[in-house]
Design an enzyme around this catalytic site. Structure first.
Site, PDB file in Angstrom:
ATOM      1  N   HIS A  66       0.865  -1.189   0.000  1.00  0.00           N
ATOM      2  CA  HIS A  66       0.000   0.000   0.000  1.00  0.00           C
ATOM      3  C   HIS A  66       0.892   1.226   0.000  1.00  0.00           C
ATOM      4  CE1 HIS A  66      -3.684   2.332   0.782  1.00  0.00           C
ATOM      5  NE2 HIS A  66      -2.853   3.142   1.415  1.00  0.00           N
ATOM      6  N   CYS A  67       0.707   2.086  -0.991  1.00  0.00           N
ATOM      7  CA  CYS A  67       1.570   3.249  -1.151  1.00  0.00           C
ATOM      8  C   CYS A  67       0.823   4.512  -0.706  1.00  0.00           C
ATOM      9  CB  CYS A  67       2.009   3.388  -2.609  1.00  0.00           C
ATOM     10  SG  CYS A  67       3.092   4.816  -2.881  1.00  0.00           S
ATOM     11  N   PRO A  68       1.271   5.182   0.365  1.00  0.00           N
ATOM     12  CA  PRO A  68       0.595   6.415   0.799  1.00  0.00           C
ATOM     13  C   PRO A  68       0.799   7.571  -0.169  1.00  0.00           C
ATOM     14  CG  PRO A  68       2.578   6.037   2.103  1.00  0.00           C
ATOM     15  CD  PRO A  68       2.392   4.822   1.253  1.00  0.00           C
TER      16      PRO A  68
END
Length: 564
Positions: free
Chosen positions: A398-400
């Site tokens: 998951h890439c913020p």
């Protein structure tokens, strides 16, 4: 306790409520216990003991000799109860064929064999008893149906199966609901939209009351996200207990302790005002400043704001066709990474229930392949994202920075975003150096490096800041894209698989390497990942990872695989 129970090594387990009597469910011999070495001497055993140990031949011998399978023992427990609690599938089938009553009540708690099997977590026995017509809605002497027992003892698979078979998650009579007494199955019950605000029969406690009393911060967070009423009243106090459990709410919501001493709240003259202000803070401040979405939106906002002003600067100073082309490619790939479906695994409610029933009846309703939150069978290479609260096919991470998961649907665009971002950073570093050459008077050759740094910083602090920012981002973007390309081309795995390879049985992990069945060589890996076709010269293998559940190894090569 009878002699046969002592010999079986069974110790009754106390009911979670200490004031309740000892539960009669737990008499019997566990399936996992090894049979006695003198099994050849079972000819002297009575039928109850033989049933506990699963000695089918001895049981059949006694039944054929005239023993009535409906006859309970002196504790009002039938043979079917003993077979069910010890997961003796063959004996249950045999006893029912001989006339045993599938819903016979027995024991101290007046329970059915299905209650006993549920309490012990024997999913296969639950499935078999239901096939023979057992009623999971019947309640025992404590007012618990099978779904309540399964939730109470954390048997998530049984909870899912019972709900899929049509069992409701609460009782209209107002007894404690399944959600009140569950820990592990909480996410599953919330997925099935169980009411979070029902009160139990005796204390009128809601699920949030019980979670606070148990100091279970995970369940508290889940209930608050599901809309639990923090103002719900029980017999004594409201759910925001404002007493000994206030520290639980404070730790969960990220707030300082507001009521460390209950006497200050309850006995001060202005306690109504204190109560109102405390409830106001607990209800609205966390929702305004500590919402889960802020965890990804805040860094993304800071990142985009900084890059926006840097880009505006470059528009005025260094605009050309190279910057324009790179910008369009960067924005396109960022947009696709941000808004594209990363590979969300979807299913209707009917499909979810059908999957649960099929897996349970096939004996494979295992949490390693079944997501208890999304209620789906997890495809191979998928993972449930705790941030997005959804299962993602071929999950990478998951890439913020893009505010989205990276999975099978947008992984290519994420690599494109990193590549063009790196190009933009390099262009900005080059532009800063060119600006200093033209606009700043320096004496590097005469005064040295540190004087040069002072001069260019004083000449244009903003350009100097952009340079430092660009150098910082150059380092992490370079490392990230190198790691990503190494995993894609050389290993044929994702970031999640590389970090958790030992958890997946299809990887062979040593101290120095990871052997992946998805690795087909660097060139083929790149062709398949980016779907290169080169005017038909290449033929990438396109796989829908949202529907692939198993793999079969190619025995000829030893490393290839076939998707099933």
């Amino acid at each position: 306790m009878d002699e046969y129970e002592k010999e079986a090594g069974c110790v009754p387990i106390l009911h979670p409520e200490e004031l309740k009597p000892q539960s009669h469910y737990n008499h019997g011999y566990s399936e996992s216990t090894t049979r006695k070495s003198h099994a050849d001497d079972y000819s002297t055993w009575d039928i109850v003991k033989a049933t506990q140990y699963g000695i089918f031949e001895r049981c059949r011998e006694l039944v054929e000799a005239g023993f009535d399978v409906r006859q309970p023992d002196k504790e009002n427990v039938t043979l079917l109860h003993w077979a069910a609690i010890n997961n003796r599938l063959d004996l249950v089938k045999y006893y029912i064929s001989k006339g045993a009553i599938v819903d016979q009540l027995g024991g101290d708690l007046n329970s059915t064999p299905l209650h006993w099997a549920t309490r012990q977590g024997h999913l296969s026995m639950v499935v078999q008893l239901l096939k023979y017509g057992a009623d999971p809605a019947l309640i025992d002497g404590e007012g618990c149906s099978c779904i309540h027992l399964a939730a109470q003892f954390g048997h998530t698979s049984i909870v899912a199966y019972l709900i899929a078979k049509g069992q409701v998650c609460s009782l209209p009579a107002g007894w404690m609901t399944s959600l009140h007494i569950s820990v592990d199955p909480t996410r599953l019950l919330l997925t099935f939209n169980v009411s979070v605000n029902l009160g139990d029969k005796y204390h009128k406690n809601t699920a949030l009351h019980w979670a606070v009393l148990a100091a279970n911060t995970t369940v508290i967070s889940l209930l608050l996200d599901a809309g639990a009423n923090v103002d719900a009243q029980n017999i004594k106090v409201n759910v925001v207990t404002l007493s000994d459990n206030c520290h639980v709410c404070s730790q969960t919501l990220g707030l300082p302790t507001l009521c460390s001493q209950k006497d200050v709240i309850y006995h001060a003259k202005d306690w109504p005002l204190s109560l109102f202000l405390t409830a106001l803070l607990l209800c609205y401040v966390p929702r305004s400043f500590f919402d889960h979405s802020m965890h990804s939106a805040l860094p993304l906002g800071i990142y985009l704001a900084t890059k926006f002003w840097m880009y505006i600067t470059w528009l005025f100073w260094f605009w050309n066709n190279i910057l324009f082309g790179n910008s369009m490619a960067l924005f396109y790939n960022f947009g696709k990474s941000w808004k594209s479906d990363p590979g969300i695994i979807k299913a209707s409610e009917e499909q979810k229930k059908k999957t649960i029933v099929e897996l349970a009846e096939a004996g494979s309703l295992d949490l390693s392949i079944f997501c208890s939150t999304c209620l789906i069978r997890k495809p191979i290479r998928s993972k449930h994202c705790a941030v997005c609260n959804r299962c993602i096919a071929k999950f990478d991470h998951h890439c913020p920075w893009v505010g989205n998961c990276v999975g099978s649907g947008n992984h290519r665009y994420f690599i494109g975003y990193l590549f063009f971002l790196l190009c933009m950073i390099c262009w900005m570093i080059y532009g800063c150096i060119c600006y200093w050459r033209v606009h700043c008077a320096t004496s590097y050759a005469k005064d040295g490096f540190w004087t040069y740094i002072t001069q260019i910083a004083a000449c244009s602090p903003w350009v100097f800041w952009m340079f430092l920012n660009s150098v910082f981002h150059f380092m992490w973007v370079t490392v990230l894209i190198m790691c990503q390309m190494y995993q894609i081309a050389c290993l044929g795995i994702t970031t999640n698989e590389r970090m958790n390879a030992r958890r997946y049985k299809h990887f062979k992990v040593t101290t120095t390497s990871i052997e992946s069945p998805f690795n087909h060589g660097s060139i083929r890996n790149l062709v398949d990942f980016f779907e290169f076709r080169c005017c038909g010269l290449m033929r990438p293998v396109i796989v829908d990872w949202t529907t692939q559940y198993t793999i079969e190894y190619d025995q000829t090569s030893g490393s290839g695989y076939q998707l099933v």
